[in-house]
Write an enzyme that holds these catalytic residues in place. Structure first.
Site, PDB file in Angstrom:
ATOM      1  N   LYS A   1       0.849  -1.193   0.000  1.00 21.55           N
ATOM      2  CA  LYS A   1       0.000   0.000   0.000  1.00 21.55           C
ATOM      3  C   LYS A   1       0.879   1.235   0.000  1.00 21.55           C
ATOM      4  O   LYS A   1       1.877   1.289   0.711  1.00 21.55           O
ATOM      5  CB  LYS A   1      -0.836  -0.035   1.300  1.00 21.55           C
TER       6      LYS A   1
ATOM      7  N   LYS B   1       5.501   2.304   8.250  1.00 26.78           N
ATOM      8  CA  LYS B   1       4.320   3.068   8.678  1.00 26.78           C
ATOM      9  C   LYS B   1       3.120   2.147   8.903  1.00 26.78           C
ATOM     10  O   LYS B   1       2.432   2.233   9.916  1.00 26.78           O
ATOM     11  CB  LYS B   1       3.998   4.091   7.580  1.00 26.78           C
TER      12      LYS B   1
ATOM     13  N   LYS C   1       5.231   2.296  -3.074  1.00 28.93           N
ATOM     14  CA  LYS C   1       5.116   3.695  -3.497  1.00 28.93           C
ATOM     15  C   LYS C   1       5.311   3.759  -4.993  1.00 28.93           C
ATOM     16  O   LYS C   1       6.015   2.923  -5.576  1.00 28.93           O
ATOM     17  CB  LYS C   1       6.202   4.539  -2.825  1.00 28.93           C
TER      18      LYS C   1
ATOM     19  N   ASN D   1      -2.176  19.184   1.399  1.00 30.98           N
ATOM     20  CA  ASN D   1      -3.243  18.502   2.123  1.00 30.98           C
ATOM     21  C   ASN D   1      -2.898  18.252   3.590  1.00 30.98           C
ATOM     22  O   ASN D   1      -3.713  18.514   4.472  1.00 30.98           O
ATOM     23  CB  ASN D   1      -3.554  17.196   1.380  1.00 30.98           C
TER      24      ASN D   1
ATOM     25  N   SER E   1      -7.107   5.295   4.449  1.00 29.01           N
ATOM     26  CA  SER E   1      -7.090   4.520   3.196  1.00 29.01           C
ATOM     27  C   SER E   1      -7.467   3.059   3.481  1.00 29.01           C
ATOM     28  O   SER E   1      -8.197   2.422   2.716  1.00 29.01           O
ATOM     29  CB  SER E   1      -5.705   4.534   2.571  1.00 29.01           C
TER      30      SER E   1
HETATM   31  N1  GLU Z   1       0.738   8.896   0.334  1.00 30.25           N
HETATM   32  C1  GLU Z   1       0.296   8.737   1.691  1.00 30.25           C
HETATM   33  C2  GLU Z   1       1.458   8.350   2.589  1.00 30.25           C
HETATM   34  O1  GLU Z   1       2.594   8.625   2.297  1.00 30.25           O
HETATM   35  C3  GLU Z   1      -0.913   7.826   1.789  1.00 30.25           C
HETATM   36  C4  GLU Z   1      -0.707   6.421   1.364  1.00 30.25           C
HETATM   37  C5  GLU Z   1      -2.005   5.610   1.313  1.00 30.25           C
HETATM   38  O2  GLU Z   1      -3.047   6.152   1.672  1.00 30.25           O
HETATM   39  O3  GLU Z   1      -1.917   4.456   0.881  1.00 30.25           O
HETATM   40  O4  GLU Z   1       1.268   7.833   3.649  1.00 30.25           O
END
Ligand code: GLU
Length: 428
Positions: free
Chosen positions: A68, A92, A104, A219, A356
């Site tokens: 993710k 994370k 990513k 954001n 998410s």
């Molecule tokens: N781009 C966001 C992050 O760096 C969200 C990633 C997601 O929602 O999968 O955490």
């Protein structure tokens, strides 16, 4: 800083892993991304020519679940950055205990130079190139720097056209009308805000006497500034890529936001518009913002903005990382020596991926949650993760970054070692 941002991310992981007793098998596993896709995204531009944009997707580690992580559109995107960002996503998701690994994606492009239709064609072309690599049970993208709900909607639509089934769980951060979750829009900023509320409880902070500076007004940065200001915190400085504004009595964040929407940059506030007419601001550069004498500094823009060159100048008591990787690993020791409490990115900005996850759950069950449920669940997830790390800070004497990494590495170690350890295979 090490050679590349990925090497630097591995250097920090190795240092903290070794210090907290993580096995070399685990550190080695997390130092090697599972898979990396590099494509040239083919886009017909408005003038008729075809342009090829370098595009990437890294699936870093899938031991705890499908991978993710967001997709960013930015000129500085490259393979090393995408891999570092994917590694941070693995950590994370583990910190907040989601059943996901990290990934990513990104395209090296200046999205502001594209027309709206070029942007749509780029978004759809990226998904066509990646369609076999992603999927609701394989790898689930989301928004990141300079991508948003509209783009996620195009990407979902393209994926559904290819697979010929409705499959909203393939991507999160979509428009609500297309299966997005309530509460996803401000989730990253809210997650950081919830961390600060935990600090407020722990350290008996008085909002009205606590000053805040936020670098980056996207954001994440906007919503954390808004929520803190609503609670009485004095948000004295904010900035975007063009520069920043400062007001010692605190800024009116909602008006600043409106001005930015109208003029597209914060700098415009100085010279025209109602905010400028009624209030006085000083201007400052992004570098100056980082070294302001404030209580809480929130870098919410890009990586590697705090390095050994400027870490000594940081005066804030708390550093709350909404950007991914704003501090280089060799600057960690300087901040620690100065007694600065760092709430690291893999916790402070985990609110986005957490909601998410809620969106993915709603899409897969076909049942919608109301906003209160989303916010309550986010609160529970964030305060559990904060308090788990805080316990290690209080009882084991770790600093906050090391404690948060230790929480993530413990979960990842359990998953990785459940397949066997060198001792097991050696009959030990
Ligand atoms: N781009 C966001 C992050 O760096 C969200 C990633 C997601 O929602 O999968 O955490």
């Amino acid at each position: 800083m090490s050679d590349s941002v990925f090497d630097d991310a591995v250097a920090r992981l190795t240092r903290i892993g070794e210090m907290t007793g993580c096995s070399s098998q685990v550190i080695n596993a997390l130092s090697h991304p599972n898979a990396m896709m590099h494509v040239n995204v083919e886009v017909r531009m408005d003038d008729g020519h075809i342009h090829y944009f370098p595009g990437y997707r890294c699936q870093h580690n899938h031991v705890l679940g499908p991978t993710k992580g967001g997709i960013r559109f930015h000129p500085d995107v490259d393979a090393a950055e995408v891999q570092a960002l994917a590694l941070w996503m693995t950590l994370k998701c583990a910190v907040v205990n989601l059943p996901f690994g990290g990934a990513k994606g990104g395209v090296s492009v200046d999205p502001k130079a594209l027309s709206p239709m070029e942007l749509e064609r780029l978004s759809r072309a990226y998904v066509r190139a990646m369609a076999d690599f992603i999927g609701p049970e394989r790898d689930i993208p989301a928004p990141d720097v300079y991508t948003n709900a509209l783009i996620m909607g195009w990407m979902m639509d393209e994926y559904e056209k290819i697979t010929r089934v409705k499959n909203p769980a393939v991507i999160t951060g979509k428009p609500i009308a297309l299966g997005g979750s309530l509460g996803r829009d401000d989730a990253t900023g809210r997650g950081a805000y919830l961390c600060i509320k935990e600090l407020q409880k722990r350290d008996c902070l008085t909002p009205e006497e606590t000053t805040v500076a936020v670098q980056g007004f996207g954001n994440g940065g906007y919503h954390v500034a808004r929520l803190l200001a609503e609670d009485g915190y004095k948000v004295v400085a904010v900035s975007d890529s063009q520069g920043g504004i400062y007001r010692s009595e605190g800024l009116d964040i909602k008006s600043v936001y409106q001005q930015k929407q109208e003029h597209k940059e914060l700098k415009a506030i100085y010279c025209d518009g109602s905010v400028c007419e009624t209030r006085e601001h000083d201007t400052l550069s992004n570098d100056e913002l980082l070294t302001l004498d404030v209580d809480i500094l929130i870098p919410a823009a890009l990586d590697s903005v705090i390095t050994t060159d400027n870490a000594n100048g940081i005066k804030a008591r708390y550093l709350v990382e909404i950007a991914n990787g704003p501090v280089t690993s060799d600057a960690d020791a300087i901040l620690k020596d100065k007694g600065i409490i760092v709430i690291p990115d893999i916790l402070a900005n985990a609110g986005g991926v957490t909601v998410s996850y809620f969106e993915w759950v709603q899409n897969r069950t076909g049942y919608r949650w109301d906003k209160d449920k989303v916010r309550d669940e986010l609160h529970t997830v964030m305060s559990n993760a904060f308090n788990q790390a805080n316990e290690l800070v209080q009882n084991k004497g770790l600093d906050f970054r090391d404690a948060v990494y230790a929480v993530a590495l413990t979960r990842l170690s359990e998953g990785i070692e459940a397949h066997g350890t060198p001792d097991y295979f050696n009959g030990g």
